[in-house]
Design a protein around this motif. Structure first.
Motif, mmCIF file in Angstrom:
data_model
loop_
_atom_site.group_PDB
_atom_site.id
_atom_site.type_symbol
_atom_site.label_atom_id
_atom_site.label_comp_id
_atom_site.label_asym_id
_atom_site.label_seq_id
_atom_site.Cartn_x
_atom_site.Cartn_y
_atom_site.Cartn_z
ATOM 1 N N GLY A 1 0.788 -1.225 0.000
ATOM 2 C CA GLY A 1 0.000 0.000 0.000
ATOM 3 C C GLY A 1 0.816 1.269 0.000
ATOM 4 N N GLU A 2 2.123 1.179 0.002
ATOM 5 C CA GLU A 2 2.975 2.362 0.055
ATOM 6 C C GLU A 2 2.969 3.090 -1.292
ATOM 7 O OE1 GLU A 2 4.951 5.411 1.019
ATOM 8 O OE2 GLU A 2 4.361 3.941 2.533
ATOM 9 N N VAL B 1 10.103 0.112 -12.833
ATOM 10 C CA VAL B 1 8.736 -0.411 -12.857
ATOM 11 C C VAL B 1 7.799 0.673 -12.327
ATOM 12 C CG1 VAL B 1 9.440 -2.816 -12.534
ATOM 13 C CG2 VAL B 1 8.947 -1.400 -10.537
ATOM 14 N N ARG B 2 6.517 0.424 -12.486
ATOM 15 C CA ARG B 2 5.520 1.323 -11.907
ATOM 16 C C ARG B 2 4.507 0.490 -11.139
ATOM 17 N NH1 ARG B 2 1.745 5.771 -14.996
ATOM 18 N NH2 ARG B 2 3.745 6.836 -15.200
ATOM 19 N N THR B 3 4.174 0.927 -9.944
ATOM 20 C CA THR B 3 3.209 0.213 -9.112
ATOM 21 C C THR B 3 1.819 0.829 -9.262
ATOM 22 O OG1 THR B 3 3.601 1.618 -7.181
ATOM 23 C CG2 THR B 3 5.023 -0.313 -7.446
ATOM 24 N N MET B 4 0.827 0.113 -8.779
ATOM 25 C CA MET B 4 -0.541 0.615 -8.852
ATOM 26 C C MET B 4 -0.730 1.873 -8.016
ATOM 27 S SD MET B 4 -2.838 -2.900 -8.881
ATOM 28 C CE MET B 4 -2.066 -3.615 -7.416
ATOM 29 N N THR B 5 -0.157 1.882 -6.822
ATOM 30 C CA THR B 5 -0.316 3.053 -5.955
ATOM 31 C C THR B 5 0.353 4.282 -6.557
ATOM 32 O OG1 THR B 5 1.638 2.291 -4.734
ATOM 33 C CG2 THR B 5 -0.507 1.711 -3.830
ATOM 34 N N ILE C 1 -8.275 0.752 -10.482
ATOM 35 C CA ILE C 1 -7.010 0.313 -9.897
ATOM 36 C C ILE C 1 -7.126 0.279 -8.372
ATOM 37 C CG2 ILE C 1 -4.583 0.925 -9.547
ATOM 38 C CD1 ILE C 1 -4.556 2.087 -12.339
ATOM 39 N N GLY C 2 -7.743 1.321 -7.804
ATOM 40 C CA GLY C 2 -7.954 1.325 -6.351
ATOM 41 C C GLY C 2 -8.803 0.159 -5.900
#
Length: 295
Positions: free
Chosen positions: A216-217, A242-246, A269-270
């Motif tokens: 969740g960060e 890379v890219r994260t969802m958050t 995405i959330g």
């Protein structure tokens, strides 16, 4: 009615109201999140959202493939777990079982203070210190990689894992340890054959909370992972941006037109993040009950 009875009923009602407020707030949050997220799928196929490999929300036509973002979050989180869990449990064992009272009285508050440091400070430290080290040591084009994000998230998860694991280990009844020592076991045998198994329920909870902190960060991973929305390889993806969802939500939500497909895609995405953390919590509860039953 006695005053004592009235006080008890008042406290009981207050606790019930507090729990009800928490449940209602979570329910309203779910409605708000899923209501806007599900609107995307009236215009965009859900299977394309979940399996497509391109995230180009401003292209014509737009591509809202979440797969590279999801895999980016997974590889960063797995790296953080591999880094933080063995180290965190080892530190917890040292503080609880091996360190002298003077040392443990210093180490425990210090680790808890680390949990209160803002994530942007960790991100700034990673960007200024760790990114150049990773780049120069591994001779990479950039140090903003999944590995850098994993290390920083691992550092951020350590205080949670150490603190809760140490509490679990310290709560093991002294009679179990003394009985093991009385039967001729060494201190190390007592630790890994008696103390750690007896506290495994609490340790598993600490690990799951650490995983929840990592997945969740937002701010830290946004600053040190490079934010490249591509599908990472394994293990080569550890050494690439890379890219994260958050990070995607944080980067794009401020500039997206409200009510657009892009806007609804970010809410979708959330929703995926919510479902992911919900599944992690279910697994954590299952693990806790299983080991608690066995013990």
């Amino acid at each position: 009615m006695s005053n004592r009875y009235l006080k008890e009923k008042g406290i009981e009602s207050l606790l019930f109201a507090s729990g009800a407020v928490a449940v209602i707030a979570l329910f309203l949050l779910c409605i708000f999140l899923f209501r806007d997220g599900i609107l995307l799928f009236s215009e965009y196929p859900i299977n394309s959202f979940l399996t497509a490999t391109k995230w180009y929300p401003t292209a014509e036509p737009a591509h809202f493939g979440i797969l590279p973002l999801f895999l980016g979050s997974v590889i960063v989180t797995i790296g953080a777990v591999i880094f933080s869990v063995p180290l965190g449990i080892a530190v917890a064992i040292y503080i609880s079982e091996l360190a002298s009272p003077k040392i443990s009285n210093v180490l425990k508050p210090v680790t808890e203070i680390l949990a209160g440091i803002p994530s942007v400070v960790y991100g700034f430290f990673g960007l200024v210190i760790l990114v150049p080290i990773i780049q120069n040591t591994l001779e990479l084009p950039t140090g903003q990689t999944a590995l850098t994000g994993s290390i920083m998230l691992g550092i951020m998860a350590l205080p949670t894992i150490i603190s809760i694991s140490e509490d679990a280990i310290s709560s093991v009844p002294r009679t179990l340890k003394e009985g093991s020592l009385a039967l001729g076991s060494t201190k190390w045998q007592t630790i890994y054959k008696v103390t750690v198994p007896a506290s495994l329920s609490g340790i598993s909870a600490a690990v799951m909370l650490g995983i929840g902190r990592a997945i969740g960060e937002t701010m830290t991973v946004m600053m040190v992972t490079g934010n490249s929305a591509v599908i990472p390889g394994f293990p080569s993806g550890l050494f690439a941006p890379v890219r994260t969802m958050t990070a995607t939500i944080a980067l794009e939500m401020g500039e997206v037109p409200q009510g657009s497909d892009h806007f609804h895609a970010l809410f979708a995405i959330g929703s995926v993040l919510f479902i992911t953390t919900f599944i992690i919590n279910i697994i954590a509860n299952y693990v806790k009950k299983r080991y608690r039953f066995n013990l």
